[in-house]
Design a protein around this motif. Sequence first.
Motif, mmCIF file in Angstrom:
data_model
loop_
_atom_site.group_PDB
_atom_site.id
_atom_site.type_symbol
_atom_site.label_atom_id
_atom_site.label_comp_id
_atom_site.label_asym_id
_atom_site.label_seq_id
_atom_site.Cartn_x
_atom_site.Cartn_y
_atom_site.Cartn_z
ATOM 1 N N VAL A 1 -35.205 14.524 9.797
ATOM 2 C CA VAL A 1 -34.839 14.514 11.220
ATOM 3 C C VAL A 1 -33.572 13.678 11.435
ATOM 4 C CG1 VAL A 1 -35.597 13.787 13.512
ATOM 5 C CG2 VAL A 1 -37.217 14.876 11.960
ATOM 6 N N LEU A 2 -33.536 12.508 10.836
ATOM 7 C CA LEU A 2 -32.390 11.617 11.005
ATOM 8 C C LEU A 2 -31.117 12.219 10.428
ATOM 9 C CD1 LEU A 2 -34.115 8.221 10.191
ATOM 10 C CD2 LEU A 2 -32.911 8.761 12.317
ATOM 11 N N ILE B 1 -42.088 4.105 16.942
ATOM 12 C CA ILE B 1 -42.618 5.327 17.575
ATOM 13 C C ILE B 1 -44.063 5.118 17.981
ATOM 14 C CG2 ILE B 1 -43.184 7.752 17.173
ATOM 15 C CD1 ILE B 1 -40.703 7.823 15.292
ATOM 16 N N LEU B 2 -44.848 4.514 17.086
ATOM 17 C CA LEU B 2 -46.258 4.274 17.412
ATOM 18 C C LEU B 2 -46.392 3.401 18.652
ATOM 19 C CD1 LEU B 2 -47.828 3.666 13.868
ATOM 20 C CD2 LEU B 2 -47.966 5.720 15.266
ATOM 21 N N ALA B 3 -45.463 2.450 18.796
ATOM 22 C CA ALA B 3 -45.519 1.558 19.961
ATOM 23 C C ALA B 3 -45.279 2.312 21.261
ATOM 24 C CB ALA B 3 -44.489 0.438 19.798
ATOM 25 N N ARG B 4 -44.662 3.482 21.173
ATOM 26 C CA ARG B 4 -44.333 4.246 22.388
ATOM 27 C C ARG B 4 -45.374 5.306 22.720
ATOM 28 N NH1 ARG B 4 -38.420 6.548 22.383
ATOM 29 N NH2 ARG B 4 -39.213 7.196 24.416
ATOM 30 N N GLU C 1 -27.313 4.911 16.338
ATOM 31 C CA GLU C 1 -28.203 4.593 17.460
ATOM 32 C C GLU C 1 -28.726 5.867 18.108
ATOM 33 O OE1 GLU C 1 -26.352 2.035 20.299
ATOM 34 O OE2 GLU C 1 -27.983 2.258 21.752
ATOM 35 N N GLU C 2 -27.822 6.813 18.330
ATOM 36 C CA GLU C 2 -28.257 8.070 18.942
ATOM 37 C C GLU C 2 -29.181 8.834 18.008
ATOM 38 O OE1 GLU C 2 -24.192 9.583 20.358
ATOM 39 O OE2 GLU C 2 -25.551 10.195 21.953
ATOM 40 N N ALA C 3 -28.906 8.764 16.719
ATOM 41 C CA ALA C 3 -29.756 9.473 15.761
ATOM 42 C C ALA C 3 -31.166 8.879 15.782
ATOM 43 C CB ALA C 3 -29.165 9.381 14.355
ATOM 44 N N GLU C 4 -31.265 7.558 15.835
ATOM 45 C CA GLU C 4 -32.593 6.940 15.878
ATOM 46 C C GLU C 4 -33.307 7.283 17.181
ATOM 47 O OE1 GLU C 4 -31.420 3.074 13.091
ATOM 48 O OE2 GLU C 4 -32.501 2.782 14.981
ATOM 49 N N ASP C 5 -32.572 7.267 18.285
ATOM 50 C CA ASP C 5 -33.181 7.652 19.567
ATOM 51 C C ASP C 5 -33.679 9.092 19.498
ATOM 52 O OD1 ASP C 5 -30.865 5.869 21.789
ATOM 53 O OD2 ASP C 5 -32.633 5.208 20.658
ATOM 54 N N ALA C 6 -32.843 9.959 18.953
ATOM 55 C CA ALA C 6 -33.213 11.376 18.873
ATOM 56 C C ALA C 6 -34.445 11.551 17.993
ATOM 57 C CB ALA C 6 -32.046 12.202 18.334
#
Lengths: 183, 149
Positions: free
Chosen positions: A35-36, B65-68, A47-52
């Motif tokens: 995914v990343l 992710i788990l925290a969310r 940063e955007e990649a981690e958010d995505a």
Amino acid sequence: MPEGDERSDILLMELTASGDREAFASLISRHQRLVLSVAYRFLGSREEAEDAAQEVFLRLWRAAAKYRPETALAAYLRTLTVNHCLDVRRRPRLLALDGGDDPPGQEDPSRDLEASERRGALEAALQSLAPAQRMAVVLFHLEGASMKEAARLLQISPKALESLLGRARAALRERLGSLLDAP
Amino acid sequence: MNCSSARDRISRLTCKEDLTSEPGLASHVEGCSPCAHALQRHARLLSDLASPEPLPPFPDLAPRILARLDEPRVRRGTAWRWAAAAAFAVAALALGYIAGLRSTGTAVPQESMAAAYQEAFATMPQGTELAYLEGAGMQAAAVPASSRP
């Protein structure tokens, strides 16, 4: 989170659908790189990649009960990632008012750079492409997807993809210019 | 084959070997140095695309992710969009009425304009009135003062 979880994606997804967070964590660890990779190469920002990636996995969690094992999870995740990244780029973005750094692609890539820096110019040139062209290049050239798979992910015909890739490559050649003549 | 067609074909090549399946292109390139140069650049581009920068290291995203997972899911946009669409429809009708009066040369009483705008603004989500006017190519000064939000 178990190290080297041997359980299959199908089993982990079944457990995830029943609310098993440990199983879900295993899925994340197993597939986050996929995914990343797409997200980073398309969005051009860590940063955007981690958010995505977070958003993609959250969608996976919410839709786990609807997942059909006939589709390989990797392919499913790739679809979610492509769709999310294209959505991100379609949304109107607020411009920074503090005059931050120029976004990639604004620099003049025709400067005389060493071959090792040509890749940086290529990254900048990629970011200057229209989203659909950029995603086509990311999927086909950088992620190694087949024409058929890339066309499926972009929801276009293979013929349309060929045309899209042709325009993207021409644009990249134009943008990189004499940098491509370097030894 | 002319240069324009040759350049288009070159852009579609995904690897150097493709050239063997394009005899028309191959023979054109042999006799055209600008296109030969374009082909050379294309080959270099394909080579660079085949060896991209490695990915930077990323942390394990699972804890974040788990925290969310327990965050309330906010479906942004849907209800707001319906409300905004309805408000704009009312505003468009009101303004269309005024435009109709104007086109017939009928003087539009300020009170009518004020009432039309007030009705339109009353149905709009708070804070969107100015954006609506700007989006309609109008300035706030065009709106009767009594009606401005």
